[in-house]
Scaffold this motif. Structure first.
Motif, PDB file in Angstrom:
ATOM      1  N   UNK A 145      -7.059  -0.644   3.157  1.00  0.00           N
ATOM      2  CA  UNK A 145      -7.596  -0.091   1.951  1.00  0.00           C
ATOM      3  C   UNK A 145      -7.594  -1.779   1.356  1.00  0.00           C
ATOM      4  N   UNK A 146      -8.699  -2.260   0.960  1.00  0.00           N
ATOM      5  CA  UNK A 146      -8.419  -3.679   0.470  1.00  0.00           C
ATOM      6  C   UNK A 146      -7.910  -3.684  -1.198  1.00  0.00           C
ATOM      7  N   UNK A 147      -7.374  -4.308  -1.817  1.00  0.00           N
ATOM      8  CA  UNK A 147      -6.472  -4.264  -3.153  1.00  0.00           C
ATOM      9  C   UNK A 147      -6.747  -5.863  -3.642  1.00  0.00           C
ATOM     10  N   UNK A 207      -0.443   5.219  -1.811  1.00  0.00           N
ATOM     11  CA  UNK A 207      -0.128   5.041  -0.914  1.00  0.00           C
ATOM     12  C   UNK A 207      -1.373   3.775  -0.534  1.00  0.00           C
ATOM     13  N   UNK A 208      -2.054   2.721  -2.149  1.00  0.00           N
ATOM     14  CA  UNK A 208      -2.518   2.689  -2.828  1.00  0.00           C
ATOM     15  C   UNK A 208      -3.546   2.943  -2.782  1.00  0.00           C
ATOM     16  N   UNK A 239      -3.583   3.893 -11.218  1.00  0.00           N
ATOM     17  CA  UNK A 239      -2.937   3.033 -11.048  1.00  0.00           C
ATOM     18  C   UNK A 239      -1.817   1.683 -10.865  1.00  0.00           C
ATOM     19  N   UNK A 240      -1.822   2.193  -9.156  1.00  0.00           N
ATOM     20  CA  UNK A 240      -0.425   1.579  -8.375  1.00  0.00           C
ATOM     21  C   UNK A 240      -2.040   0.383  -7.793  1.00  0.00           C
ATOM     22  N   UNK A 241      -3.129   0.429  -7.411  1.00  0.00           N
ATOM     23  CA  UNK A 241      -4.020  -0.717  -7.393  1.00  0.00           C
ATOM     24  C   UNK A 241      -3.956  -1.663  -8.883  1.00  0.00           C
TER      25      UNK A 241
END
Length: 314
Positions: A113-115, A147-148, A152-154
């Motif tokens: 997952x690119x963030x 897990x990304x 909210x985490x991103x």
């Protein structure tokens, strides 16, 4: 290996009685889908939930059943199960499942997952894959929250990219899998401390950090609640942090707000996320009352992420 999915229908009865009978008879790994139990769980844990998937609620509407799995060659087990459900005056249905590599198949749900502009969240089994120049954040995604993939985490990770300073000290409250602490270290932090109220999270975060090559004193994992555990708060507040992360839910952030100034350095950044849009005003008001000035608000879907700094003391 082929399997049978068995569904024991418990509508109109006490599912706990059926669960107890099945367990006593040697049947394990039961999946309970019961609207009343689900709603009871939510009520008992109201402080930790701001958002419930409406689709899941609709799926559970009026539902009460227990699912379990048997190898399709286990005729003896199937016969015992049929006799047991009959004695409980319950009905059951069976459905064949196609042959699947269950141990490996679930991994397909966790691609890289690119963030933001720099980061790439990688499941641990892809740790050696090319990252195309991005900074890898390696996790075992099957263990705990973080897990990304959640907005909210991103948003926290994106804010961290913009605000990170070399050799910064980071405090991560509600660390879960340790994803944000690991992100801080990847972005050049000198140290990161992850704190969670769940003791399981401490070991999991430590293991995930090790997968990324981080260990003490770079990364420290702790268990506790800073609003009620005075010794823990005293330990953490011995130094001020350049970045404090709180990715939980609105009610917890509001409860934490009064103690956060003890952790955030005068020039440091506070990043709070896990906030639904309709709770944003409450969170901002709590942070303002605690002495913080809001510097930015990010939005992704229904979620909001707030960054803030301590107001200068006159």
């Amino acid at each position: 290996m082929a399997w049978l999915e068995i569904t024991v229908h418990t509508a109109g009865t006490d599912p706990d009685r059926a669960v107890a009978a099945l367990t006593a008879a040697g049947f394990s790994d039961l999946v309970i889908e019961d609207q009343a139990e689900f709603e009871g769980f939510l009520e008992q844990n109201r402080a930790y939930w701001d958002y419930i998937d409406e689709t899941l609620q609709q799926q559970l509407q009026g539902l009460s059943r227990i699912r379990l799995y048997l190898e399709d060659t286990d005729t003896a087990g199937l016969s015992r199960l049929e006799a047991l459900t009959a004695s409980l005056q319950l009905s059951m249905t069976t459905a064949p499942l196609p042959e699947t590599d269950w141990e490996e198949g679930w991994k397909e749900n966790y691609p890289p997952v690119p963030v933001g502009k720099k980061l790439l969240v990688l499941p641990c089994w892809l740790a050696n894959e090319s990252t195309d120049g991005r900074l890898p954040v390696i996790l075992d995604p099957g263990l705990t929250f973080g897990t990304g993939t959640h907005p909210s985490t991103q948003m926290v990770m994106e804010a961290m990219e913009e605000l990170a300073k070399k050799d910064m000290r980071c405090l991560d409250l509600g660390s879960g899998s340790g994803i944000l602490s690991i992100t801080a270290l990847r972005l050049g932090a000198k140290s990161a401390i992850g704190v969670d109220i769940d003791p399981k999270a401490e070991d999991i975060a430590r293991e995930n950090a090790a997968c990324n090559g981080f260990a003490a004193p770079e990364f420290t994992a702790l268990t506790g609640n800073v609003t009620t555990d005075r010794p823990l708060m005293d330990r953490l507040s011995k130094e001020e942090y350049d970045m404090v992360l709180v990715n939980i839910v609105a009610d917890v952030i509001i409860g934490l707000a009064p103690v956060l100034p003890a952790f955030v350095g005068q020039s440091g950044d506070l990043i709070c996320s896990g906030i639904l849009h309709d709770r944003l005003a409450e969170v901002c008001a709590a942070l303002d009352a605690a002495g913080f000035a809001i510097t930015s608000i990010r939005a992704k879907e229904d979620w909001r992420c707030v960054t803030a700094k301590r107001r200068c003391q006159q």
